[in-house]
Design an enzyme around this catalytic site. Structure first.
Site, PDB file in Angstrom:
ATOM      1  N   GLY A  51     -42.761   3.371 -56.222  1.00 37.78           N
ATOM      2  CA  GLY A  51     -43.254   2.380 -55.261  1.00 37.78           C
ATOM      3  C   GLY A  51     -44.173   3.024 -54.236  1.00 37.78           C
ATOM      4  N   ARG A  55     -47.837   1.391 -51.975  1.00 35.29           N
ATOM      5  CA  ARG A  55     -47.991   0.612 -50.735  1.00 35.29           C
ATOM      6  C   ARG A  55     -46.803   0.873 -49.827  1.00 35.29           C
ATOM      7  NH1 ARG A  55     -47.285  -4.804 -52.143  1.00 35.29           N
ATOM      8  NH2 ARG A  55     -46.805  -4.397 -54.310  1.00 35.29           N
ATOM      9  N   ASN A  85     -26.985 -11.119 -47.047  1.00 32.40           N
ATOM     10  CA  ASN A  85     -28.003 -11.947 -46.389  1.00 32.40           C
ATOM     11  C   ASN A  85     -28.152 -13.253 -47.153  1.00 32.40           C
ATOM     12  OD1 ASN A  85     -29.971 -12.630 -44.540  1.00 32.40           O
ATOM     13  ND2 ASN A  85     -31.600 -11.489 -45.574  1.00 32.40           N
ATOM     14  N   TYR A 122     -30.708  -9.446 -54.294  1.00 31.27           N
ATOM     15  CA  TYR A 122     -31.225  -8.242 -53.615  1.00 31.27           C
ATOM     16  C   TYR A 122     -30.094  -7.479 -52.929  1.00 31.27           C
ATOM     17  CZ  TYR A 122     -34.390  -5.675 -50.384  1.00 31.27           C
ATOM     18  OH  TYR A 122     -35.061  -4.714 -49.656  1.00 31.27           O
ATOM     19  N   ALA A 157     -28.009  -5.725 -55.500  1.00 28.08           N
ATOM     20  CA  ALA A 157     -28.708  -4.544 -56.027  1.00 28.08           C
ATOM     21  C   ALA A 157     -28.637  -3.398 -55.026  1.00 28.08           C
ATOM     22  CB  ALA A 157     -30.162  -4.891 -56.331  1.00 28.08           C
ATOM     23  N   ILE A 185     -39.092  -3.611 -41.757  1.00 26.69           N
ATOM     24  CA  ILE A 185     -40.207  -2.669 -41.637  1.00 26.69           C
ATOM     25  C   ILE A 185     -41.501  -3.417 -41.947  1.00 26.69           C
ATOM     26  CG2 ILE A 185     -41.154  -0.467 -42.490  1.00 26.69           C
ATOM     27  CD1 ILE A 185     -38.359  -0.175 -41.136  1.00 26.69           C
TER      28      ILE A 185
HETATM   29  P1  NAP Z   1     -43.897  -3.236 -50.814  1.00 24.06           P
HETATM   30  O1  NAP Z   1     -44.830  -3.037 -49.695  1.00 24.06           O
HETATM   31  O2  NAP Z   1     -43.764  -4.581 -51.432  1.00 24.06           O
HETATM   32  O3  NAP Z   1     -44.260  -2.153 -51.968  1.00 24.06           O
HETATM   33  C1  NAP Z   1     -43.468  -2.079 -53.110  1.00 24.06           C
HETATM   34  C2  NAP Z   1     -43.913  -0.939 -53.996  1.00 24.06           C
HETATM   35  O4  NAP Z   1     -43.020  -0.921 -55.120  1.00 24.06           O
HETATM   36  C3  NAP Z   1     -45.316  -1.122 -54.540  1.00 24.06           C
HETATM   37  O5  NAP Z   1     -45.992   0.110 -54.604  1.00 24.06           O
HETATM   38  C4  NAP Z   1     -45.073  -1.660 -55.950  1.00 24.06           C
HETATM   39  O6  NAP Z   1     -46.040  -1.291 -56.908  1.00 24.06           O
HETATM   40  C5  NAP Z   1     -43.774  -0.968 -56.310  1.00 24.06           C
HETATM   41  N1  NAP Z   1     -43.079  -1.710 -57.355  1.00 24.06           N
HETATM   42  C6  NAP Z   1     -42.548  -2.952 -57.312  1.00 24.06           C
HETATM   43  N2  NAP Z   1     -42.056  -3.282 -58.511  1.00 24.06           N
HETATM   44  C7  NAP Z   1     -42.285  -2.224 -59.333  1.00 24.06           C
HETATM   45  C8  NAP Z   1     -42.039  -1.978 -60.700  1.00 24.06           C
HETATM   46  N3  NAP Z   1     -41.430  -2.874 -61.498  1.00 24.06           N
HETATM   47  N4  NAP Z   1     -42.421  -0.781 -61.211  1.00 24.06           N
HETATM   48  C9  NAP Z   1     -43.033   0.133 -60.439  1.00 24.06           C
HETATM   49  N5  NAP Z   1     -43.299  -0.046 -59.141  1.00 24.06           N
HETATM   50  C10 NAP Z   1     -42.933  -1.217 -58.602  1.00 24.06           C
HETATM   51  O7  NAP Z   1     -42.395  -2.830 -50.420  1.00 24.06           O
HETATM   52  P2  NAP Z   1     -41.840  -2.007 -49.160  1.00 24.06           P
HETATM   53  O8  NAP Z   1     -41.606  -2.947 -48.054  1.00 24.06           O
HETATM   54  O9  NAP Z   1     -42.649  -0.786 -48.944  1.00 24.06           O
HETATM   55  O10 NAP Z   1     -40.394  -1.623 -49.730  1.00 24.06           O
HETATM   56  C11 NAP Z   1     -40.092  -0.352 -50.301  1.00 24.06           C
HETATM   57  C12 NAP Z   1     -38.597  -0.268 -50.523  1.00 24.06           C
HETATM   58  O11 NAP Z   1     -37.920  -0.428 -49.274  1.00 24.06           O
HETATM   59  C13 NAP Z   1     -38.032  -1.355 -51.434  1.00 24.06           C
HETATM   60  O12 NAP Z   1     -37.014  -0.841 -52.235  1.00 24.06           O
HETATM   61  C14 NAP Z   1     -37.469  -2.370 -50.470  1.00 24.06           C
HETATM   62  O13 NAP Z   1     -36.441  -3.127 -51.055  1.00 24.06           O
HETATM   63  C15 NAP Z   1     -36.963  -1.456 -49.368  1.00 24.06           C
HETATM   64  N6  NAP Z   1     -36.821  -2.137 -48.075  1.00 24.06           N
HETATM   65  C16 NAP Z   1     -37.906  -2.654 -47.432  1.00 24.06           C
HETATM   66  C17 NAP Z   1     -37.723  -3.268 -46.200  1.00 24.06           C
HETATM   67  C18 NAP Z   1     -38.867  -3.838 -45.411  1.00 24.06           C
HETATM   68  O14 NAP Z   1     -38.590  -4.451 -44.349  1.00 24.06           O
HETATM   69  N7  NAP Z   1     -40.110  -3.684 -45.818  1.00 24.06           N
HETATM   70  C19 NAP Z   1     -36.429  -3.391 -45.656  1.00 24.06           C
HETATM   71  C20 NAP Z   1     -35.353  -2.867 -46.353  1.00 24.06           C
HETATM   72  C21 NAP Z   1     -35.570  -2.231 -47.566  1.00 24.06           C
HETATM   73  P3  NAP Z   1     -47.554  -1.894 -56.852  1.00 24.06           P
HETATM   74  O15 NAP Z   1     -48.198  -1.276 -55.648  1.00 24.06           O
HETATM   75  O16 NAP Z   1     -48.160  -1.436 -58.132  1.00 24.06           O
HETATM   76  O17 NAP Z   1     -47.405  -3.381 -56.750  1.00 24.06           O
END
Ligand code: NAP
Length: 246
Positions: A12, A15, A148, A154, A157, A187
């Site tokens: 991931g 981004r 939630n 989610y 998981a 975030i």
């Molecule tokens: P994001 O901005 O949506 O970015 C997600 C990244 O994961 C992207 O690079 C995407 O690839 C990649 N991805 C998604 N599905 C995939 C797949 N099947 N195979 C390979 N790559 C995949 O998410 P984020 O907010 O940075 O979140 C990152 C992690 O933190 C996640 O596990 C999320 O659950 C966790 N998290 C986030 C928050 C928050 O508030 N943002 C809070 C708690 C936990 P592409 O770039 O190619 O689309």
């Protein structure tokens, strides 16, 4: 923080949080393998790291595809000789109340967030054990701790990642390989950009610091846990959430 000739794989990394983790590790001299679903997003991050003087490569792998993950891990281990740091960060949401949640919404979220950790850790964890060194960091969520409404898939998981990580931590501890969870709160990334104004207002009210965090807040915690200095920390869950869960 010390990183002696280390290589990290970050999923991931195209981004948001994963991109910040990749950039932070690269700035500390770590060679970073950036994985994302689309070649353009991880490629852009790897190119920017290289342009800034760091070492990075990109691989497009769908982490929900177990066979693809295993094949990519084997190839990358051959290419790099070793992977010292594994950060399972790729994740998606498919929110909805349980009554309306389809089996596909359930399976896709479980496969992308949780089963992906099983495949990457199985493929890369054993070579780490043989090398007697490794750092595994799984990015869960406060949803996995609190539950939630609208996120049964989610939260399940992410809670599953906690049990998985603690089990791996116990299996690998004798071999110098640590496994920990970082559980972010809200975030600022594309994932939270989808939230309505009303949800953002409600969420902010639950955060003692009264604001969403930055991807760098998570990346800094990951960098410490990935460093050589963090070798006596394993099986732990670190919330980085402005005080939301305490
Ligand atoms: P994001 O901005 O949506 O970015 C997600 C990244 O994961 C992207 O690079 C995407 O690839 C990649 N991805 C998604 N599905 C995939 C797949 N099947 N195979 C390979 N790559 C995949 O998410 P984020 O907010 O940075 O979140 C990152 C992690 O933190 C996640 O596990 C999320 O659950 C966790 N998290 C986030 C928050 C928050 O508030 N943002 C809070 C708690 C936990 P592409 O770039 O190619 O689309």
């Amino acid at each position: 923080m010390t990183f002696t000739n280390r290589t990290a794989l970050v999923t991931g990394a195209g981004r948001g949080i994963g991109k910040a983790i990749a950039e932070t590790l690269a700035a500390k001299g770590v060679t970073v393998i950036c994985v994302s679903k689309s070649a353009s997003s991880c490629g852009g991050v790897a190119d920017a790291i290289t342009a800034a003087g760091g070492k990075a490569v990109a691989r497009a792998v769908d982490v929900a595809d177990g066979a693809a993950v295993t094949a990519a891990a084997e190839e990358l281990l051959k290419e790099f000789g070793k992977i010292d740091i594994l950060i399972n960060n790729a994740g998606i949401t498919r929110d909805g109340l349980l009554a309306r949640m389809s089996e596909d919404d359930w399976n896709t979220v479980l496969q992308t967030n949780l089963t992906s950790c099983f495949h990457w850790t199985k493929a890369i964890g054993w070579p780490m054990c043989r090398a007697r060194y490794g750092r595994i960091i799984n990015i869960a969520s406060v949803s996995g701790l609190m539950g939630n409404a609208g996120q049964a898939n989610y939260a399940a998981a992410k809670a599953g990642m906690l049990g998985f990580t603690k089990s791996v931590a116990k299996e690998f501890a004798k071999r110098g390989v640590t496994a920990n969870v970082v559980a972010p709160g809200f975030i600022k990334t594309d994932m939270t950009a989808e939230l309505s104004e009303e949800v953002v207002k409600g969420a902010t009210a639950m955060i003692p610091m009264q604001r969403f965090g930055e991807p760098a807040d998570i990346a800094n915690m990951c960098a410490y846990l990935a460093s050589e200095e963090a070798g006596y920390i394993t099986g732990q869950v670190f919330t980085v959430d402005g005080g939301m869960v305490m």
